[in-house]
Design a protein around this motif. Sequence first.
Motif, PDB file in Angstrom:
ATOM      1  N   GLU A  90       0.824  -1.207   0.000  1.00  0.00           N
ATOM      2  CA  GLU A  90       0.000   0.000   0.000  1.00  0.00           C
ATOM      3  C   GLU A  90       0.856   1.254   0.000  1.00  0.00           C
ATOM      4  O   GLU A  90       0.578   2.212  -0.730  1.00  0.00           O
ATOM      5  N   HIS A  93       2.464   1.799  -3.503  1.00  0.00           N
ATOM      6  CA  HIS A  93       1.550   2.162  -4.582  1.00  0.00           C
ATOM      7  C   HIS A  93       0.773   3.444  -4.310  1.00  0.00           C
ATOM      8  O   HIS A  93       0.193   4.021  -5.233  1.00  0.00           O
ATOM      9  N   LEU A  94       0.764   3.898  -3.051  1.00  0.00           N
ATOM     10  CA  LEU A  94       0.075   5.151  -2.738  1.00  0.00           C
ATOM     11  C   LEU A  94       1.053   6.272  -2.398  1.00  0.00           C
ATOM     12  O   LEU A  94       0.643   7.317  -1.910  1.00  0.00           O
ATOM     13  N   SER A  95       2.338   6.046  -2.645  1.00  0.00           N
ATOM     14  CA  SER A  95       3.346   7.022  -2.235  1.00  0.00           C
ATOM     15  C   SER A  95       3.133   8.385  -2.881  1.00  0.00           C
ATOM     16  O   SER A  95       3.400   9.424  -2.273  1.00  0.00           O
ATOM     17  N   SER A  96       2.620   8.399  -4.108  1.00  0.00           N
ATOM     18  CA  SER A  96       2.441   9.667  -4.811  1.00  0.00           C
ATOM     19  C   SER A  96       1.344  10.525  -4.193  1.00  0.00           C
ATOM     20  O   SER A  96       1.240  11.719  -4.487  1.00  0.00           O
ATOM     21  N   GLN A  97       0.502   9.937  -3.323  1.00  0.00           N
ATOM     22  CA  GLN A  97      -0.588  10.695  -2.722  1.00  0.00           C
ATOM     23  C   GLN A  97      -0.142  11.539  -1.528  1.00  0.00           C
ATOM     24  O   GLN A  97      -0.896  12.385  -1.054  1.00  0.00           O
ATOM     25  N   TYR A  98       1.071  11.275  -1.024  1.00  0.00           N
ATOM     26  CA  TYR A  98       1.564  12.043   0.120  1.00  0.00           C
ATOM     27  C   TYR A  98       2.274  13.290  -0.395  1.00  0.00           C
ATOM     28  O   TYR A  98       3.164  13.214  -1.229  1.00  0.00           O
ATOM     29  N   HIS A  99       1.876  14.444   0.143  1.00  0.00           N
ATOM     30  CA  HIS A  99       2.398  15.714  -0.361  1.00  0.00           C
ATOM     31  C   HIS A  99       3.817  15.997   0.128  1.00  0.00           C
ATOM     32  O   HIS A  99       4.570  16.711  -0.531  1.00  0.00           O
ATOM     33  N   TYR A 251       9.335   6.713  -3.384  1.00  0.00           N
ATOM     34  CA  TYR A 251       8.679   7.999  -3.129  1.00  0.00           C
ATOM     35  C   TYR A 251       9.604   9.147  -3.535  1.00  0.00           C
ATOM     36  O   TYR A 251       9.179  10.098  -4.194  1.00  0.00           O
ATOM     37  N   SER A 254       9.921   9.264  -7.271  1.00  0.00           N
ATOM     38  CA  SER A 254       8.673   9.766  -7.844  1.00  0.00           C
ATOM     39  C   SER A 254       8.592  11.279  -7.705  1.00  0.00           C
ATOM     40  O   SER A 254       8.196  11.988  -8.638  1.00  0.00           O
ATOM     41  N   ASN A 255       8.991  11.778  -6.523  1.00  0.00           N
ATOM     42  CA  ASN A 255       9.000  13.228  -6.310  1.00  0.00           C
ATOM     43  C   ASN A 255       9.986  13.917  -7.240  1.00  0.00           C
ATOM     44  O   ASN A 255       9.724  15.014  -7.744  1.00  0.00           O
ATOM     45  N   GLN A 258       8.469  14.127 -10.591  1.00  0.00           N
ATOM     46  CA  GLN A 258       7.472  15.195 -10.595  1.00  0.00           C
ATOM     47  C   GLN A 258       8.139  16.566 -10.639  1.00  0.00           C
ATOM     48  O   GLN A 258       7.684  17.483 -11.332  1.00  0.00           O
TER      49      GLN A 258
END
Length: 411
Positions: A90, A93-99, A251, A254-255, A258
């Motif tokens: 979890e 796969h949800l790491s991009s949702q944390y600001h 994470y 991914s950051n 971005q």
Amino acid sequence: MKQRDNLKRKQIDSLDLKSHLILLAFPIGLFALLFFFAFPAEQEPLLKTLLVSSIYLLGYSLSYYIHQGRLSRLWQHLEQVVHINDTTYELVHLSSQYHTEQAFLDALLNKAVCAIEGAEMGSIIKIDKQTHKLHFESVVGLDIAKLRMVDFSLEQSFEYRLTNGKCDRVVVINDMENINIDSPLTEEEQATFTSAAKAPIRSTLSSPIHIDGELYAMMNLDSNDVYAFSDYDRNLVGVLTHEASNAIALYQKSNKIQELANFDGLTGLYNRQKFDSLVPNWQFKHHQASYVVLIDIDNLKLLNDGSGHQAGDFAIKSFGELLKETWFEHHLVSRYGGDEFVALCHGPKEVLTQQLDNIQKQLAELTPQVSFSYGIAEYHLNWNHAFKEADLIMYANKRAKKSHPPIAQHI
């Protein structure tokens, strides 16, 4: 006949009645035959057979009870492993949702405390690569303000001391009183750590988190009970932090992707694509007008030709950093391309003009060879019209500089 689902019954394996009867009857039958042929009738072989069979039955029952208990513990362990696997899946796969990275670490620590049965609280402590100073980044059930009062280094940590400086494995401390006797921290610092929890911490699991081969942080899971953690817990935390390392690395990457996709690498401002995507979501204010500000650096080509492109890049970077420091927090600011910058700002216009004049003076101190020209136009939902008007004003000011006479900022 309907097949039984052992997974739903939370069993790894089980024996049916037929299997039990076979396992019981076969040895008992052998005992009966042995006594029947080995002893004459007057020596009561039946009674002896019953006695031996009873002893065997008792031993079989005890062995089966122990075996089932072991299978039950294995099932619990399997559930914990599956839970940890789900947790890390979890997170990845949800790491991009944390600001922010801290929000991500908060989620990681909360899930770790829930996953390890004996854990009641915990912390993630980041390491400064240069100074080796430790900083409490995230906590559960602890007073982070108190913890941050202690100035301590990696060399003073349990992880470092118990691994001889390698920080390469999970360590278990099941009696904090004994370990604190040899602690390099002062009694006052130890007392600060102790008072950060509602009840004294008596057991701790400390696990290193490595990213790309370098020590990034330590995860500590704590309990108020002595001997709260087993070797199995140590292994579970080892699996968890290994997967956490992958999640954090993903994470961060991914950051970074971005950042590369949305920001200009030289100035740190939004790039054109990101800026254009944010303009439709601009929030108008009833008491303040909105303005498009278009800015173009003067004489950049002459600077590049005379002093090289590194000097030109320095001028762009310096201006971008000044603009970011002044406006980026409250307005949309972008390096629109080359030596051109654009911003969408809330007024009043006089304040924006004054801020630009201040930036002009600061830039002159950093790069005396360059300046900039700008145009300001009010924005009323029609972006193309406002942009074109600001562009005309900006070039009028640029031409005016070449011919020296001053010109008003708005035509």
